[in-house]
Design a protein around this motif. Structure first.
Motif, PDB file in Angstrom:
ATOM      1  N   ASP A 348       0.869  -1.181   0.000  1.00  0.00           N
ATOM      2  CA  ASP A 348       0.000   0.000   0.000  1.00  0.00           C
ATOM      3  C   ASP A 348       0.901   1.224   0.000  1.00  0.00           C
ATOM      4  OD1 ASP A 348      -2.151   1.708   0.071  1.00  0.00           O
ATOM      5  OD2 ASP A 348      -2.395   1.568   2.254  1.00  0.00           O
ATOM      6  N   ASP A 350       0.886   4.062  -1.454  1.00  0.00           N
ATOM      7  CA  ASP A 350       0.322   5.405  -1.299  1.00  0.00           C
ATOM      8  C   ASP A 350      -0.443   5.562   0.010  1.00  0.00           C
ATOM      9  OD1 ASP A 350      -1.971   4.001  -1.826  1.00  0.00           O
ATOM     10  OD2 ASP A 350      -2.707   5.358  -3.393  1.00  0.00           O
ATOM     11  N   ASP A 352      -3.294   4.527   1.313  1.00  0.00           N
ATOM     12  CA  ASP A 352      -4.725   4.849   1.407  1.00  0.00           C
ATOM     13  C   ASP A 352      -5.565   3.678   1.916  1.00  0.00           C
ATOM     14  OD1 ASP A 352      -4.666   3.159  -0.740  1.00  0.00           O
ATOM     15  OD2 ASP A 352      -5.588   4.548  -2.167  1.00  0.00           O
ATOM     16  N   PHE A 354      -5.881   0.747   0.554  1.00  0.00           N
ATOM     17  CA  PHE A 354      -6.208  -0.181  -0.517  1.00  0.00           C
ATOM     18  C   PHE A 354      -4.911  -0.762  -1.073  1.00  0.00           C
ATOM     19  CE2 PHE A 354      -9.821   2.624  -0.196  1.00  0.00           C
ATOM     20  CZ  PHE A 354     -10.891   1.745  -0.276  1.00  0.00           C
ATOM     21  N   GLU A 357      -3.007  -1.582  -5.542  1.00  0.00           N
ATOM     22  CA  GLU A 357      -3.647  -0.789  -6.596  1.00  0.00           C
ATOM     23  C   GLU A 357      -2.724  -0.698  -7.809  1.00  0.00           C
ATOM     24  OE1 GLU A 357      -6.032   2.848  -4.891  1.00  0.00           O
ATOM     25  OE2 GLU A 357      -4.170   2.552  -3.807  1.00  0.00           O
ATOM     26  N   ASP A 361       0.271   1.575  -6.383  1.00  0.00           N
ATOM     27  CA  ASP A 361       1.119   0.815  -5.452  1.00  0.00           C
ATOM     28  C   ASP A 361       2.200  -0.013  -6.128  1.00  0.00           C
ATOM     29  OD1 ASP A 361      -0.367   1.797  -3.296  1.00  0.00           O
ATOM     30  OD2 ASP A 361      -1.834   0.175  -3.443  1.00  0.00           O
TER      31      ASP A 361
HETATM   32 CA   LIG Z   1      -2.950   1.914  -2.080  1.00  0.00          CA
END
Ligand SMILES: [Ca+2]
Ligand SMILES: [Ca+2]
Ligand SMILES: [Ca+2]
Length: 612
Positions: A348, A350, A352, A354, A357, A361
């Motif tokens: 993860d 970044d 966030d 999630f 991604e 990511d």
């Molecule tokens: Ca992410």
């Protein structure tokens, strides 16, 4: 003015004190493409090259090259150039076809995806096709740097042809060498003082173009495996079973399975909640990965067998929920065990919440796709009789109790995906690239005979013809058809697997959508592992294909993954987990979701029986 001059001087001074860049040079790969003329336009067909690029852009052949960097190299590569190569303008004009979209079909509904930032007209990205410029702008493209255990690898993409869609001219580049220059960010001695680890040297040697340079950078390059004395002393666990104490206590075959793997030469370790922390759902997923991250180097872990409920929300040994297509409106998520294989980065990146991604990511420091350990799993939904049966089946298979000529037969069942995609091309490709080189026979079930010589053994592809074909028995089974959680259309279903004969268990790649959905205890992947298969590869969500694809050698479409897995498993005789992750690393990254959804159910160290 003076101030500016002073700043400039300071910059020059700093630059002069940075270490000079070092170079890695390899010969430019050869390429001899054949131009094929089709109604839609020209295609360049080159052996060993990918034929499908970014959807809508000119489909020019390319190849990914892997360059080993020293472990202390700056992941921000300094430069990438061709040196001493020759450009040649090819005579005539060409109409190079665009690459097709990626497609999935669910409940008869087709979804087409072209990718972000494009202007598609008649299948062409007009942002490229309307420009009076060569595409791509350079022969070489830097893809990424990643880490496989302590090994640091750069991936670069080479395009031998560039195309101007307005003048319709093609330029062919050949000769010279690929030059990558890099800087180092710490001393080599400091890096090599960390845990010595030569594991996967064999994989790096096969993957990279400059492995001969490794011995000067990697102190353990000459010791690819731990010594026998290390294994005997118990300081090394090269085969880890990660599960729960309840599963260990409830299974009557657990200790026998551990003893069996020890007898096969493994140093087996067991991790239950007391070691990895326990819990359910995402809490458990995080603890499992933290435990593996903390231990894979110090314990020398090579294989990880997960045993538990794989449901990412409530499972006790869950898959991690990933978000490969989070920016899309549908088919955004994918439960996956890949999260437990690539342990070097922050999935993860970044931050966030999630994970995985595709657009946020996958930069350096995030997902890098190079595995640190080879992961497989036996799903467990509460039925100990099923678990014990699967463990015993694996032991019997590996002990050679199931040997016979049928092990060297490959079952290929291919159903058309759409009008342009009859599917039999994948069957023929696996036959020619995997079965024939291994000296294996095939049993083929196609929709039509397609003027093939010899013709397929069964037509059309229906539940009944496939059922008849399974009576011929095979060591491997590859299919391509639409699917859902319990159905591979016109091939088999979770119910039908109960008629399969487990005296002849297969390795399977289920090239379909949704067959491995972990939330459904009746999913077809698990049903097959219970009866019919000894190990199987299936998709936890939808998987994606290219309509009309006929060449599968270097693509991450679902069919391209099935093909490369088959070659590694059958022709190269790799253990199924090694075949799975080597395939994942080697295919170019275009369809990230396919990398997440395909997961291995079974013992990752298992290879096919080679005895008579
Ligand atoms: Ca992410
Ligand atoms: Ca994000
Ligand atoms: Ca990695």
């Amino acid at each position: 003015m003076l101030n500016r001059y002073a700043i400039l001087l300071a910059v020059v001074f700093l630059a002069a004190h940075k270490l000079p860049a070092a170079e890695i040079c390899i010969p430019t790969p050869e390429c001899n493409a054949v131009v094929e003329t089709e109604p839609e336009g020209h295609s360049l067909i080159a052996s060993g090259y990918s034929q499908i690029g970014s959807p809508g852009d000119p489909a020019l052949p390319f190849k990914d090259l892997f360059l080993l960097l020293p472990p202390n190299a700056d992941p921000n590569v300094a430069s990438l150039t061709l040196r001493g190569s020759t450009d040649k303008l090819l005579p005539g004009q060409y109409n190079i076809s665009p690459a097709p979209p990626v497609v999935t079909v669910v409940d008869g509904k087709e979804i087409r995806e072209w990718g972000e930032g494009k202007q598609i007209e008649n299948g062409k990205n007009m942002l490229v096709y309307s420009k009076n410029e060569y595409f791509p702008s350079a022969n070489l493209q830097f893809i990424d740097v990643g880490n496989m255990r302590n090994w640091r690898i750069a991936r670069v993409r080479y395009y031998p042809y560039r195309y101007n869609p307005v003048t319709r001219q093609l330029v062919f580049t050949s000769g010279g060498e690929v030059v990558l220059s890099y800087r180092t960010i710490s001393s080599l001695a400091a890096v090599n003082k960390s845990v010595p680890d030569g594991l996967f040297a064999d994989k790096i040697a096969a993957l990279t173009s400059n492995y001969a340079q490794a011995s000067q950078w990697y102190s353990t390059a000459q010791q690819p495996n731990r010594t026998t004395s290390q294994l005997a002393s118990g300081t090394v666990t090269n085969y880890l079973i990660l599960t729960t104490s309840a599963i260990v206590a409830g299974s009557t075959k657990f200790q026998a399975f551990i003893n069996h793997k020890i007898n096969r030469g493994f140093s087996v370790g067991l991790a239950t909640e007391a070691q990895w922390g326990g819990g359910t759902g995402d809490v458990a997923a995080e603890r499992i990965r933290s435990y593996l991250r903390a231990n894979y180097l110090t314990k020398g872990i090579r294989y990880v067998l997960l045993i538990g409920n794989p449901d990412p929300s409530v499972g006790d040994v869950p898959m991690k929920m990933l978000w490969p297509r989070r920016s899309s409106s549908i088919y955004r998520e994918a439960p996956s065990d890949y999260y437990y294989a690539d342990l070097t980065g922050n999935w993860d990146l970044d931050g966030d919440g999630f994970y995985g991604e595709g657009d946020h990511d996958l930069r350096y420091g995030g997902v890098d796709r190079y595995p640190e350990v080879i992961v497989g799993r036996i799903p467990f939904y509460g039925n100990f009789a099923d678990l014990d049966y699967i463990l015993q089946k694996i032991m019997d298979y590996e002990a050679g109790g199931c040997g016979g000529p049928w092990v060297r037969n490959v079952l290929l069942t291919m159903k058309p995906s759409d009008t342009y995609t009859p599917g039999y091309h994948l069957g023929e490709a696996i036959k020619n690239a995997a079965a024939v080189p291994a000296g294996f026979s095939t049993t083929r079930v196609y929709e039509q005979t397609y003027n093939l010589n010899p013709p397929p053994d069964f037509t059309p592809c229906t539940y009944d013809t496939v059922s008849a074909a399974t009576q011929q028995h095979a060591g491997f089974w590859f299919w391509w058809t639409h699917g859902n959680e319990t159905v591979a259309a016109d091939v088999t279903t979770s119910t039908r697997t109960q008629t399969l004969d487990d005296r002849y268990p297969v390795f399977t790649f289920q090239c379909s959508c949704l067959n491995g959905t972990p939330e459904n205890s009746n999913n077809l992947g698990y049903a097959l592992l219970k009866r019919g298969a000894v190990a199987t590869n299936s998709a936890t969500r939808v998987s994606w294909y290219y309509p009309g694809q006929v060449d599968f050698t270097n693509t991450d479409s679902n069919a391209g993954m099935a093909y490369r897995y088959a070659v590694k498993l059958v022709r190269d005789h790799k253990p199924c987990g090694d075949a799975h992750f080597e395939m994942m690393v080697e295919v170019p990254l275009d369809i990230w979701m396919n990398h997440c959804v395909f997961n291995l159910y079974g013992d990752p160290s298992l290879a096919y029986a080679s005895g008579p």
